[in-house]
Design a protein around this motif. Structure first.
Motif, PDB file in Angstrom:
ATOM      1  N   PRO A 119       0.808  -1.210   0.000  1.00 45.45           N
ATOM      2  CA  PRO A 119       0.000   0.000   0.000  1.00 45.45           C
ATOM      3  C   PRO A 119       0.851   1.274   0.000  1.00 45.45           C
ATOM      4  CG  PRO A 119       0.079  -0.923   2.221  1.00 45.45           C
ATOM      5  CD  PRO A 119       0.757  -1.905   1.318  1.00 45.45           C
ATOM      6  N   PHE A 120       0.254   2.314  -0.561  1.00 41.88           N
ATOM      7  CA  PHE A 120       0.947   3.597  -0.695  1.00 41.88           C
ATOM      8  C   PHE A 120      -0.007   4.718  -0.297  1.00 41.88           C
ATOM      9  CE2 PHE A 120      -1.191   2.417  -4.567  1.00 41.88           C
ATOM     10  CZ  PHE A 120      -1.821   3.574  -4.991  1.00 41.88           C
ATOM     11  N   TYR A 121       0.560   5.835   0.068  1.00 48.80           N
ATOM     12  CA  TYR A 121      -0.234   7.036   0.331  1.00 48.80           C
ATOM     13  C   TYR A 121      -0.793   7.496  -1.012  1.00 48.80           C
ATOM     14  CZ  TYR A 121      -1.235  11.893   1.517  1.00 48.80           C
ATOM     15  OH  TYR A 121      -1.843  13.109   1.679  1.00 48.80           O
ATOM     16  N   GLU A 122      -2.089   7.689  -1.069  1.00 48.14           N
ATOM     17  CA  GLU A 122      -2.760   7.799  -2.374  1.00 48.14           C
ATOM     18  C   GLU A 122      -2.255   8.965  -3.237  1.00 48.14           C
ATOM     19  OE1 GLU A 122      -6.656  10.110  -0.596  1.00 48.14           O
ATOM     20  OE2 GLU A 122      -6.976   8.260  -1.670  1.00 48.14           O
ATOM     21  N   ASN A 123      -1.695  10.000  -2.627  1.00 46.77           N
ATOM     22  CA  ASN A 123      -1.161  11.113  -3.435  1.00 46.77           C
ATOM     23  C   ASN A 123      -0.141  10.654  -4.477  1.00 46.77           C
ATOM     24  OD1 ASN A 123      -2.538  12.682  -1.499  1.00 46.77           O
ATOM     25  ND2 ASN A 123      -1.066  14.344  -1.749  1.00 46.77           N
ATOM     26  N   TYR A 124       0.627   9.601  -4.158  1.00 49.43           N
ATOM     27  CA  TYR A 124       1.706   9.216  -5.077  1.00 49.43           C
ATOM     28  C   TYR A 124       1.165   8.784  -6.439  1.00 49.43           C
ATOM     29  CZ  TYR A 124       4.024   8.836  -0.532  1.00 49.43           C
ATOM     30  OH  TYR A 124       4.470   9.065   0.738  1.00 49.43           O
ATOM     31  N   ILE A 163      12.425   5.720  -7.178  1.00 49.61           N
ATOM     32  CA  ILE A 163      11.588   4.951  -6.251  1.00 49.61           C
ATOM     33  C   ILE A 163      11.092   5.908  -5.177  1.00 49.61           C
ATOM     34  CG2 ILE A 163      13.656   4.174  -4.959  1.00 49.61           C
ATOM     35  CD1 ILE A 163      12.020   1.592  -4.304  1.00 49.61           C
ATOM     36  N   ILE A 164       9.826   5.780  -4.825  1.00 46.09           N
ATOM     37  CA  ILE A 164       9.252   6.604  -3.757  1.00 46.09           C
ATOM     38  C   ILE A 164       9.221   5.766  -2.481  1.00 46.09           C
ATOM     39  CG2 ILE A 164       7.165   7.774  -2.942  1.00 46.09           C
ATOM     40  CD1 ILE A 164       6.453   8.375  -5.833  1.00 46.09           C
ATOM     41  N   ILE A 165       9.776   6.309  -1.420  1.00 45.66           N
ATOM     42  CA  ILE A 165       9.756   5.582  -0.143  1.00 45.66           C
ATOM     43  C   ILE A 165       9.112   6.462   0.919  1.00 45.66           C
ATOM     44  CG2 ILE A 165      11.124   4.395   1.615  1.00 45.66           C
ATOM     45  CD1 ILE A 165      13.349   4.097  -0.429  1.00 45.66           C
ATOM     46  N   CYS A 166       7.988   6.007   1.424  1.00 41.18           N
ATOM     47  CA  CYS A 166       7.330   6.707   2.525  1.00 41.18           C
ATOM     48  C   CYS A 166       7.787   6.031   3.803  1.00 41.18           C
ATOM     49  CB  CYS A 166       5.805   6.592   2.378  1.00 41.18           C
ATOM     50  SG  CYS A 166       4.885   7.523   3.611  1.00 41.18           S
ATOM     51  N   ASN A 167       8.587   6.728   4.570  1.00 38.32           N
ATOM     52  CA  ASN A 167       9.185   6.124   5.758  1.00 38.32           C
ATOM     53  C   ASN A 167       9.183   7.111   6.917  1.00 38.32           C
ATOM     54  OD1 ASN A 167      10.663   4.295   7.350  1.00 38.32           O
ATOM     55  ND2 ASN A 167      12.594   5.266   6.768  1.00 38.32           N
ATOM     56  N   PHE A 358      -4.106   0.353  -1.762  1.00 45.68           N
ATOM     57  CA  PHE A 358      -3.507  -0.850  -2.338  1.00 45.68           C
ATOM     58  C   PHE A 358      -3.679  -0.904  -3.840  1.00 45.68           C
ATOM     59  CE2 PHE A 358      -3.866  -2.334   2.025  1.00 45.68           C
ATOM     60  CZ  PHE A 358      -2.818  -3.232   2.167  1.00 45.68           C
ATOM     61  N   ARG A 359      -2.636  -1.373  -4.518  1.00 46.10           N
ATOM     62  CA  ARG A 359      -2.753  -1.690  -5.919  1.00 46.10           C
ATOM     63  C   ARG A 359      -3.485  -3.032  -6.076  1.00 46.10           C
ATOM     64  NH1 ARG A 359      -3.193  -0.010 -10.919  1.00 46.10           N
ATOM     65  NH2 ARG A 359      -2.167  -1.362 -12.433  1.00 46.10           N
ATOM     66  N   GLU A 360      -3.183  -3.946  -5.128  1.00 44.49           N
ATOM     67  CA  GLU A 360      -3.778  -5.276  -5.159  1.00 44.49           C
ATOM     68  C   GLU A 360      -5.252  -5.145  -4.760  1.00 44.49           C
ATOM     69  OE1 GLU A 360      -1.194  -4.398  -3.127  1.00 44.49           O
ATOM     70  OE2 GLU A 360       0.421  -5.027  -4.452  1.00 44.49           O
ATOM     71  N   PRO A 361      -6.094  -6.136  -5.134  1.00 43.15           N
ATOM     72  CA  PRO A 361      -7.510  -6.035  -4.796  1.00 43.15           C
ATOM     73  C   PRO A 361      -7.785  -6.343  -3.318  1.00 43.15           C
ATOM     74  CG  PRO A 361      -7.075  -8.069  -5.989  1.00 43.15           C
ATOM     75  CD  PRO A 361      -5.769  -7.339  -5.919  1.00 43.15           C
TER      76      PRO A 361
END
Ligand code: GLN
Length: 392
Positions: A119-124, A163-167, A358-361
């Motif tokens: 999962p990613f922060y949706e802004n990306y 690469i984007i890394i949210c950390n 999530f990109r995955e379902p």
């Protein structure tokens, strides 16, 4: 009428911020969009009051008030040991949001590939689309949200430029270990890629986990753009103050984007917030202790009422598993979004549907945050406990 931009047709509004609007409409307790319900530190409020009369009230220096940039450069230098030029390597933006967008616009050409953890922060997602880049998603696998380094290497081999890394990671609370960051950094070097980090939760890292600034690792400063914000650290999300620190050539490019996008972050707020950068170390220790207590208190409440959740290593977010509800006949076939809307209306608590990260379902997770006074968290647990009545 002629068609509008195709680009904006490729993403929706932010579900996080949409949930806030729905929550407000129903008067629910809003644990969707992450922001605190308590005041910023008093010295910042006092400074803001003083600035109201003393100014500045006109345009700031486009790239950020010199005193704020100087303070940010010193802070970064303390954290990383890197000599950082306030004039050349620091850009003050309208929130971390603009910093991320400027970074992406500065780096990417249409068609470039960018690695994004899911999962990613949706802004990306929107950042990538607006900068013309195509995301390649690297799964962070629940429950511990580990990744497969081979997937990252495959992404770089496929030509990913950054690469984007949210950390620490929004929404899953993962804190990337130093070894993980070294591993990713080595791959970035090997494939000559940039690293864009989003470190806005850097002071919400719960021991034994520690925050490592990617740019501080050997050889990483020259290819890392560190995006950050004052929003979370000083409880001023509405002031819209973020920043970016990185190598001069990248900053030169990002500054041009910023110049035409927003001209500058609000000057009175930059002036008032600079006071925060002078706080002693004890402020950050206390801030961390406060959020750790909130985390432990809220998670204990979730445990008491039998809601399954992850244990975030950092951030103020927690992912709650709603599978057992979706198995009930009355929720059969529901999406997590429908479930969150039902929660707002019937339970009075707003969450963000996990599928927006999530990109995955994934349909069985919702995100809550705990940046709330203890009494509010008590009320949330009381309200959520009513969901258990569905099982009797
Ligand atoms: N980071 C916050 C969240 O995920 C939202 C930030 C924002 O809305 N700009 O809830």
């Amino acid at each position: 009428m002629r068609e509008l931009s195709e680009r904006v047709g490729l993403f929706t509004d932010s579900v996080i911020r949409r949930m806030t609007r729905i929550s407000d409409e129903y008067g629910a307790i809003n644990l969707s969009q992450g922001f605190p319900d308590f005041d910023p530190p008093k010295p910042l409020m006092d400074a803001l009051a003083r600035v109201a009369y003393e100014g500045p009230h006109q345009y700031p220096v486009t790239y950020g008030a010199p005193n704020l940039r100087e303070a940010l450069a010193k802070k970064f230098q303390r954290q990383t040991g890197l000599i950082t030029g306030p004039e050349t390597q620091v850009l003050v933006t309208c929130g971390g949001t603009e910093a991320m967008m400027c970074a992406m616009m500065a780096i990417c050409n249409p068609g470039d590939k960018v690695l994004v953890f899911s999962p990613f922060y949706e802004n990306y997602g929107a950042d990538a689309i607006l900068s013309g880049a195509e995301p390649i998603y690297i799964p962070l696998v629940p429950p511990d949200y580990h990744y497969d380094p081979a997937a990252i290497e495959a992404g770089f081999r496929a030509g990913a430029k950054c690469i984007i890394i949210c950390n620490p990671s929004n929404p899953c609370g993962k804190v990337f270990s130093r070894d993980e960051l070294i591993e990713i950094g080595e791959l970035a070097k090997q494939y000559d890629a940039y690293v864009v980090t989003d470190e806005v939760y850097e002071y919400m890292v719960y021991s034994p986990h520690v925050h490592t600034v990617m740019a501080s690792l050997p050889g990483m400063a020259e290819r890392t753009i560190t995006c950050n914000s004052l929003s979370k650290t000083y409880s001023i999300t509405g002031w819209r103050l973020g920043y970016m620190i990185g190598p001069e050539p990248i900053l030169e490019a990002a500054k041009k984007v910023h110049d035409f996008l927003t001209v500058g972050a609000p000057s009175p707020l930059q002036e008032a917030a600079t006071v925060g950068l002078a706080f002693e170390e004890s402020y950050y220790t206390e801030f961390n202790r406060m959020y750790r207590e909130k985390r432990d208190y809220f998670l204990a409440g979730l445990d008491r009422i039998g809601l399954r959740h992850n244990v975030p290593q950092g951030t103020y977010f927690v992912m709650v598993d709603i599978s057992k509800f979706l198995e009930l006949p009355q929720f059969s076939g529901w999406s997590d979004l429908e479930f969150c809307e039902w929660m707002i209306r019937e339970i009075g608590v707003a969450a963000v549907p996990g599928s927006s990260f999530f990109r995955e379902p994934v349909n069985n997770l919702i995100r809550l945050h705990f940046a709330r006074e203890q009494s509010t968290l008590d009320e949330v647990i009381r309200r959520l406990s009513r969901m258990q009545e569905l099982f009797v």
